[in-house]
Design a protein around this motif. Structure first.
Motif, PDB file in Angstrom:
ATOM      1  N   PHE A 175       0.831  -1.197   0.000  1.00  8.51           N
ATOM      2  CA  PHE A 175       0.000   0.000   0.000  1.00  8.51           C
ATOM      3  C   PHE A 175       0.878   1.265   0.000  1.00  8.51           C
ATOM      4  O   PHE A 175       0.588   2.229  -0.714  1.00  8.51           O
ATOM      5  CB  PHE A 175      -0.927  -0.004   1.223  1.00  8.51           C
ATOM      6  N   ALA A 176       1.961   1.247   0.749  1.00  8.95           N
ATOM      7  CA  ALA A 176       2.864   2.396   0.813  1.00  8.95           C
ATOM      8  C   ALA A 176       3.548   2.625  -0.530  1.00  8.95           C
ATOM      9  O   ALA A 176       3.727   3.777  -0.962  1.00  8.95           O
ATOM     10  CB  ALA A 176       3.893   2.189   1.910  1.00  8.95           C
ATOM     11  N   ILE A 177       3.935   1.548  -1.194  1.00  5.35           N
ATOM     12  CA  ILE A 177       4.590   1.677  -2.501  1.00  5.35           C
ATOM     13  C   ILE A 177       3.630   2.290  -3.519  1.00  5.35           C
ATOM     14  O   ILE A 177       4.000   3.176  -4.293  1.00  5.35           O
ATOM     15  CB  ILE A 177       5.124   0.303  -2.972  1.00  5.35           C
ATOM     16  N   PHE A 178       2.370   1.792  -3.519  1.00  5.69           N
ATOM     17  CA  PHE A 178       1.382   2.357  -4.443  1.00  5.69           C
ATOM     18  C   PHE A 178       1.071   3.819  -4.112  1.00  5.69           C
ATOM     19  O   PHE A 178       0.864   4.646  -5.005  1.00  5.69           O
ATOM     20  CB  PHE A 178       0.102   1.529  -4.450  1.00  5.69           C
ATOM     21  N   ALA A 179       1.044   4.158  -2.844  1.00  6.47           N
ATOM     22  CA  ALA A 179       0.782   5.538  -2.440  1.00  6.47           C
ATOM     23  C   ALA A 179       1.915   6.454  -2.899  1.00  6.47           C
ATOM     24  O   ALA A 179       1.665   7.551  -3.420  1.00  6.47           O
ATOM     25  CB  ALA A 179       0.601   5.614  -0.928  1.00  6.47           C
ATOM     26  N   ILE A 180       3.155   6.012  -2.740  1.00  7.81           N
ATOM     27  CA  ILE A 180       4.306   6.816  -3.161  1.00  7.81           C
ATOM     28  C   ILE A 180       4.322   6.958  -4.686  1.00  7.81           C
ATOM     29  O   ILE A 180       4.577   8.034  -5.221  1.00  7.81           O
ATOM     30  CB  ILE A 180       5.614   6.207  -2.630  1.00  7.81           C
ATOM     31  N   ALA A 181       4.025   5.865  -5.397  1.00 14.31           N
ATOM     32  CA  ALA A 181       3.977   5.917  -6.857  1.00 14.31           C
ATOM     33  C   ALA A 181       2.886   6.872  -7.329  1.00 14.31           C
ATOM     34  O   ALA A 181       3.054   7.624  -8.302  1.00 14.31           O
ATOM     35  CB  ALA A 181       3.759   4.521  -7.428  1.00 14.31           C
ATOM     36  N   GLY A 182       1.749   6.862  -6.629  1.00 12.64           N
ATOM     37  CA  GLY A 182       0.662   7.771  -6.986  1.00 12.64           C
ATOM     38  C   GLY A 182       1.026   9.223  -6.748  1.00 12.64           C
ATOM     39  O   GLY A 182       0.686  10.102  -7.550  1.00 12.64           O
ATOM     40  N   LEU A 183       1.728   9.491  -5.643  1.00  9.61           N
ATOM     41  CA  LEU A 183       2.158  10.859  -5.368  1.00  9.61           C
ATOM     42  C   LEU A 183       3.152  11.358  -6.409  1.00  9.61           C
ATOM     43  O   LEU A 183       3.091  12.516  -6.846  1.00  9.61           O
ATOM     44  CB  LEU A 183       2.774  10.940  -3.977  1.00  9.61           C
ATOM     45  N   ILE A 184       4.066  10.495  -6.824  1.00 12.35           N
ATOM     46  CA  ILE A 184       5.049  10.882  -7.839  1.00 12.35           C
ATOM     47  C   ILE A 184       4.359  11.136  -9.178  1.00 12.35           C
ATOM     48  O   ILE A 184       4.687  12.082  -9.892  1.00 12.35           O
ATOM     49  CB  ILE A 184       6.149   9.808  -7.960  1.00 12.35           C
ATOM     50  N   ALA A 185       3.389  10.282  -9.512  1.00  8.16           N
ATOM     51  CA  ALA A 185       2.686  10.441 -10.790  1.00  8.16           C
ATOM     52  C   ALA A 185       1.896  11.738 -10.825  1.00  8.16           C
ATOM     53  O   ALA A 185       1.871  12.445 -11.843  1.00  8.16           O
ATOM     54  CB  ALA A 185       1.766   9.249 -11.030  1.00  8.16           C
ATOM     55  N   THR A 186       1.230  12.075  -9.723  1.00  8.75           N
ATOM     56  CA  THR A 186       0.439  13.309  -9.715  1.00  8.75           C
ATOM     57  C   THR A 186       1.323  14.541  -9.596  1.00  8.75           C
ATOM     58  O   THR A 186       0.955  15.608 -10.085  1.00  8.75           O
ATOM     59  CB  THR A 186      -0.590  13.287  -8.572  1.00  8.75           C
ATOM     60  N   ALA A 187       2.478  14.422  -8.977  1.00  6.02           N
ATOM     61  CA  ALA A 187       3.386  15.559  -8.871  1.00  6.02           C
ATOM     62  C   ALA A 187       4.007  15.885 -10.221  1.00  6.02           C
ATOM     63  O   ALA A 187       4.282  17.042 -10.529  1.00  6.02           O
ATOM     64  CB  ALA A 187       4.473  15.269  -7.843  1.00  6.02           C
TER      65      ALA A 187
END
Length: 63
Positions: free
Chosen positions: A5-17
């Motif tokens: 879940f943490a990996i997907f959350a970090i990947a999502g933050l990078i994608a939206t940034a």
């Protein structure tokens, strides 16, 4: 499961940034449009002086 879940959350933050608002310069070009108006000349309609007026009160011929 927390690590996934943490990996997907970090990947999502990078994608939206990476899709953030980028500063764009708007170039405005001023165009001057010159409109020349010509005066409208109104002419009287041509009148046929040789025409014969039809008698609209006469009875139509019987068929």
């Amino acid at each position: 499961m927390k690590k996934v879940f943490a990996i997907f959350a970090i990947a999502g933050l990078i994608a939206t940034a990476s899709c953030g608002n980028k500063a764009t310069e708007e170039v405005t070009v001023e165009e001057t449009v010159v409109v020349e108006e010509t005066p409208v000349v109104e002419e009287a309609p041509a009148v046929d002086t040789t025409a014969v007026l039809a008698d609209t009160t006469a009875a139509a011929p019987a068929l």
